[in-house]
Design a protein around this motif. Sequence first.
Motif, PDB file in Angstrom:
ATOM      1  N   TYR A 105     -65.024 -34.351  31.355  1.00  0.00           N
ATOM      2  CA  TYR A 105     -65.824 -35.430  31.207  1.00  0.00           C
ATOM      3  C   TYR A 105     -67.433 -34.846  31.364  1.00  0.00           C
ATOM      4  O   TYR A 105     -67.839 -33.896  32.048  1.00  0.00           O
ATOM      5  CB  TYR A 105     -65.702 -36.191  32.275  1.00  0.00           C
ATOM      6  N   ARG A 106     -68.395 -35.448  30.605  1.00  0.00           N
ATOM      7  CA  ARG A 106     -69.787 -35.367  30.680  1.00  0.00           C
ATOM      8  C   ARG A 106     -70.427 -36.670  30.585  1.00  0.00           C
ATOM      9  O   ARG A 106     -70.062 -37.599  30.119  1.00  0.00           O
ATOM     10  CB  ARG A 106     -70.240 -34.334  29.931  1.00  0.00           C
ATOM     11  N   ASN A 107     -71.787 -36.859  31.307  1.00  0.00           N
ATOM     12  CA  ASN A 107     -72.412 -37.784  31.039  1.00  0.00           C
ATOM     13  C   ASN A 107     -73.621 -37.674  30.034  1.00  0.00           C
ATOM     14  O   ASN A 107     -74.447 -36.664  30.081  1.00  0.00           O
ATOM     15  CB  ASN A 107     -73.145 -38.552  32.508  1.00  0.00           C
ATOM     16  N   TYR A 108     -73.957 -38.710  29.142  1.00  0.00           N
ATOM     17  CA  TYR A 108     -75.212 -38.747  28.194  1.00  0.00           C
ATOM     18  C   TYR A 108     -76.168 -39.644  28.609  1.00  0.00           C
ATOM     19  O   TYR A 108     -75.674 -40.935  29.048  1.00  0.00           O
ATOM     20  CB  TYR A 108     -74.430 -38.932  26.908  1.00  0.00           C
ATOM     21  N   TYR A 126     -78.074 -34.592  29.013  1.00  0.00           N
ATOM     22  CA  TYR A 126     -76.682 -34.593  29.067  1.00  0.00           C
ATOM     23  C   TYR A 126     -76.241 -33.528  30.452  1.00  0.00           C
ATOM     24  O   TYR A 126     -77.009 -32.759  30.638  1.00  0.00           O
ATOM     25  CB  TYR A 126     -76.024 -33.551  27.938  1.00  0.00           C
ATOM     26  N   SER A 127     -75.343 -34.024  31.033  1.00  0.00           N
ATOM     27  CA  SER A 127     -74.853 -33.415  32.278  1.00  0.00           C
ATOM     28  C   SER A 127     -73.812 -32.329  31.660  1.00  0.00           C
ATOM     29  O   SER A 127     -73.520 -32.263  30.559  1.00  0.00           O
ATOM     30  CB  SER A 127     -74.002 -34.232  33.180  1.00  0.00           C
ATOM     31  N   GLY A 136     -72.382 -35.971  37.196  1.00  0.00           N
ATOM     32  CA  GLY A 136     -72.744 -36.158  35.793  1.00  0.00           C
ATOM     33  C   GLY A 136     -74.264 -36.804  36.060  1.00  0.00           C
ATOM     34  O   GLY A 136     -74.536 -37.672  35.245  1.00  0.00           O
ATOM     35  N   GLN A 137     -75.045 -36.575  36.941  1.00  0.00           N
ATOM     36  CA  GLN A 137     -76.311 -37.195  37.194  1.00  0.00           C
ATOM     37  C   GLN A 137     -77.400 -36.425  36.188  1.00  0.00           C
ATOM     38  O   GLN A 137     -77.194 -35.193  35.746  1.00  0.00           O
ATOM     39  CB  GLN A 137     -76.998 -36.996  38.371  1.00  0.00           C
ATOM     40  N   SER A 181     -76.617 -45.087  29.491  1.00  0.00           N
ATOM     41  CA  SER A 181     -75.721 -43.767  29.593  1.00  0.00           C
ATOM     42  C   SER A 181     -74.416 -44.124  29.350  1.00  0.00           C
ATOM     43  O   SER A 181     -73.972 -45.411  29.358  1.00  0.00           O
ATOM     44  CB  SER A 181     -75.980 -43.370  30.834  1.00  0.00           C
ATOM     45  N   TYR A 182     -73.777 -43.499  28.945  1.00  0.00           N
ATOM     46  CA  TYR A 182     -72.202 -43.311  28.624  1.00  0.00           C
ATOM     47  C   TYR A 182     -71.702 -42.191  28.946  1.00  0.00           C
ATOM     48  O   TYR A 182     -72.040 -40.838  28.867  1.00  0.00           O
ATOM     49  CB  TYR A 182     -71.855 -43.823  27.297  1.00  0.00           C
ATOM     50  N   VAL A 183     -70.299 -42.024  29.178  1.00  0.00           N
ATOM     51  CA  VAL A 183     -69.307 -40.864  29.520  1.00  0.00           C
ATOM     52  C   VAL A 183     -68.842 -40.387  28.443  1.00  0.00           C
ATOM     53  O   VAL A 183     -68.039 -41.299  27.529  1.00  0.00           O
ATOM     54  CB  VAL A 183     -68.480 -41.336  30.827  1.00  0.00           C
TER      55      VAL A 183
END
Length: 52
Positions: free
Chosen positions: A7-10, A20-21, A36-37, A47-49
Amino acid sequence: MSQDGNYRNYGNCYYSSDQYSGWVWFGKGSYVDGWGQVDCTFSINYSYVLYS
């Protein structure tokens, strides 16, 4: 998490480049806190995952 995977956060940033994280592996049923900050210069539009 309800599914194993990476998983990563955008983050879509206002007046600066998007952020991006890093990718993080989570196993099904794991509890995650504070991952994911992303840091935007001004503010964040949305933001979305991402999942892999």
